[in-house]
Write a protein that holds these residues in place. Structure first.
Motif, mmCIF file in Angstrom:
data_model
loop_
_atom_site.group_PDB
_atom_site.id
_atom_site.type_symbol
_atom_site.label_atom_id
_atom_site.label_comp_id
_atom_site.label_asym_id
_atom_site.label_seq_id
_atom_site.Cartn_x
_atom_site.Cartn_y
_atom_site.Cartn_z
ATOM 1 N N TYR A 7 60.765 9.119 24.518
ATOM 2 C CA TYR A 7 60.083 10.231 23.865
ATOM 3 C C TYR A 7 60.271 10.185 22.349
ATOM 4 C CZ TYR A 7 58.881 12.629 28.200
ATOM 5 O OH TYR A 7 58.335 12.968 29.402
ATOM 6 N N ASN A 167 50.670 26.946 29.212
ATOM 7 C CA ASN A 167 50.518 26.051 30.365
ATOM 8 C C ASN A 167 49.638 26.669 31.446
ATOM 9 O OD1 ASN A 167 52.707 24.306 29.244
ATOM 10 N ND2 ASN A 167 53.967 26.078 29.769
ATOM 11 N N CYS A 188 52.366 16.413 26.180
ATOM 12 C CA CYS A 188 51.852 15.139 26.686
ATOM 13 C C CYS A 188 52.906 14.450 27.549
ATOM 14 C CB CYS A 188 51.425 14.234 25.532
ATOM 15 S SG CYS A 188 52.784 13.616 24.498
ATOM 16 N N ASP A 189 52.451 13.428 28.287
ATOM 17 C CA ASP A 189 53.341 12.628 29.124
ATOM 18 C C ASP A 189 53.912 11.467 28.305
ATOM 19 O OD1 ASP A 189 51.423 10.550 29.000
ATOM 20 O OD2 ASP A 189 50.432 11.224 30.829
ATOM 21 N N PRO A 190 54.750 10.617 28.902
ATOM 22 C CA PRO A 190 55.371 9.535 28.127
ATOM 23 C C PRO A 190 54.402 8.511 27.559
ATOM 24 C CG PRO A 190 56.649 9.959 30.107
ATOM 25 C CD PRO A 190 55.379 10.743 30.237
ATOM 26 N N LEU A 195 49.203 16.752 29.277
ATOM 27 C CA LEU A 195 49.682 17.155 30.588
ATOM 28 C C LEU A 195 48.629 18.006 31.292
ATOM 29 C CD1 LEU A 195 53.405 18.294 30.383
ATOM 30 C CD2 LEU A 195 52.480 16.066 30.980
ATOM 31 N N PRO A 212 55.866 15.343 23.193
ATOM 32 C CA PRO A 212 56.407 15.094 24.532
ATOM 33 C C PRO A 212 56.726 16.379 25.276
ATOM 34 C CG PRO A 212 57.419 13.621 22.942
ATOM 35 C CD PRO A 212 56.613 14.603 22.155
ATOM 36 N N LEU A 214 56.968 16.234 29.303
ATOM 37 C CA LEU A 214 57.070 16.000 30.743
ATOM 38 C C LEU A 214 58.495 15.588 31.111
ATOM 39 C CD1 LEU A 214 55.727 15.796 33.533
ATOM 40 C CD2 LEU A 214 55.232 13.388 33.010
ATOM 41 N N ARG A 215 59.174 16.461 31.844
ATOM 42 C CA ARG A 215 60.516 16.182 32.353
ATOM 43 C C ARG A 215 61.456 15.690 31.246
ATOM 44 N NH1 ARG A 215 61.170 16.611 37.569
ATOM 45 N NH2 ARG A 215 63.014 15.269 37.590
ATOM 46 N N SER A 229 59.677 20.791 31.347
ATOM 47 C CA SER A 229 58.298 20.350 31.133
ATOM 48 C C SER A 229 57.441 21.465 30.562
ATOM 49 C CB SER A 229 57.687 19.866 32.455
ATOM 50 O OG SER A 229 58.358 18.744 32.966
#
Length: 289
Positions: A7, A167, A188-190, A195, A212, A214-215, A229
């Motif tokens: 990230y 969200n 956003c995701d990696p 997302l 970043p 996500l998780r 997230s």
């Protein structure tokens, strides 16, 4: 740090975080829930609390406690921990707005007026940046005169306001995010893709950033870690970047820091905002300085 390295690389943060933990003169206000201030990875952080709801968790399993502790970990955990720990050298102000509901109970709904009061409190307490990882729905997302006045007050005092886009899977106008001084952040995701469920829109695309979300591994109540997230996780990446940028040039005004973050000249014709690029922002800030 292995879990956060991708990230940091995605957001161009590796070089900026390596330059130092941030300047204690830079004050970051976290308007959020209470937090586990006894967490071992937050023990060395410069955290002050402001009046509001209780700032120290009373119910470790509460959503408010987990949320507030997670946001603080992204910003102020000890360097070398599993959390991103973006600016632990800065001073943190925790201004709680969410209460902890007991099992089967409920809390008062956060209103625009209540949020406005919290923003003004943070500004008056000396914040340079206010992080609103609220992700709230309903009335609290509405634009109101007191909230506009609070954002205007922040702008007049040279205080940046970073706002999670939410969200709710919403694509379109988001009243809370339309104030020209608010800097909206979607997640956003990696790989940098937005997302599913993260709010998007022309206003977010034109004036905001993608970061970043996500998780992201960060601090959890009780001394452990939790994956976190959503746009509430993304917003402190932008806030932490702003704090580190400002730490390199504390005498620059807020408008210069904001301009460096948002990278003038970046194409902004989409509902999806550009990805946070801390290394490019640092170069832009150097040119401005």
């Amino acid at each position: 740090m292995d879990g956060t390295a991708p990230y940091l690389a995605l957001a161009g943060l590796a070089g900026l975080t390596a330059s130092g933990p941030g300047d204690p003169r830079v004050v970051v206000a976290v308007v959020d829930g209470p937090a586990d201030l006894g967490h071992v990875e937050l023990a060395d952080a410069r955290i002050r609390t402001l009046p509001g709801a209780p700032a120290v968790c009373g119910i470790a399993r509460s959503t408010a406690c987990r949320h507030g502790t997670a946001v603080l970990g992204i910003l102020a955990a000890r360097r070398g921990s599993a959390a991103p720990a973006l600016c632990p050298g800065c001073t943190l102000l925790l201004r709680p707005v969410f209460c902890e509901a007991p099992p089967g109970g409920s809390c008062p709904v956060l209103t625009p007026d209540g949020l406005a009061t919290a923003v003004v409190d943070a500004v008056e307490a000396g914040a340079w940046i206010v992080n609103l990882s609220l992700g709230v729905d309903g009335h609290a997302l509405a634009r109101s005169r007191p909230l506009d006045d609070a954002f205007d007050h922040a702008r007049t005092r040279g205080v940046l306001v970073v706002v999670a886009a939410g969200n709710h899977g919403h694509v379109g106008p988001a009243p809370l995010l339309t104030h020209p001084w608010a800097l909206p952040v979607t997640a956003c995701d990696p790989l940098g893709g937005p997302l599913p469920g993260a709010n998007l829109g022309i206003g977010i695309g034109r004036s905001g950033l993608r970061a970043p979300g996500l998780r992201v591994l960060t601090t959890a109540p009780g001394g452990g870690y939790q994956p976190f997230s959503g746009t509430s996780a993304a917003a402190p990446f932008v806030t932490g970047t702003a704090a580190l940028l400002w730490s390199t040039a504390p005498d620059l005004p807020a408008a210069r820091i904001r301009a460096a973050l948002c990278l003038p000249g970046t194409a902004r014709r989409s509902i999806v905002p550009p990805l946070l690029n801390a290394s490019a922002s640092l170069r832009a800030l150097g040119r401005a300085a």
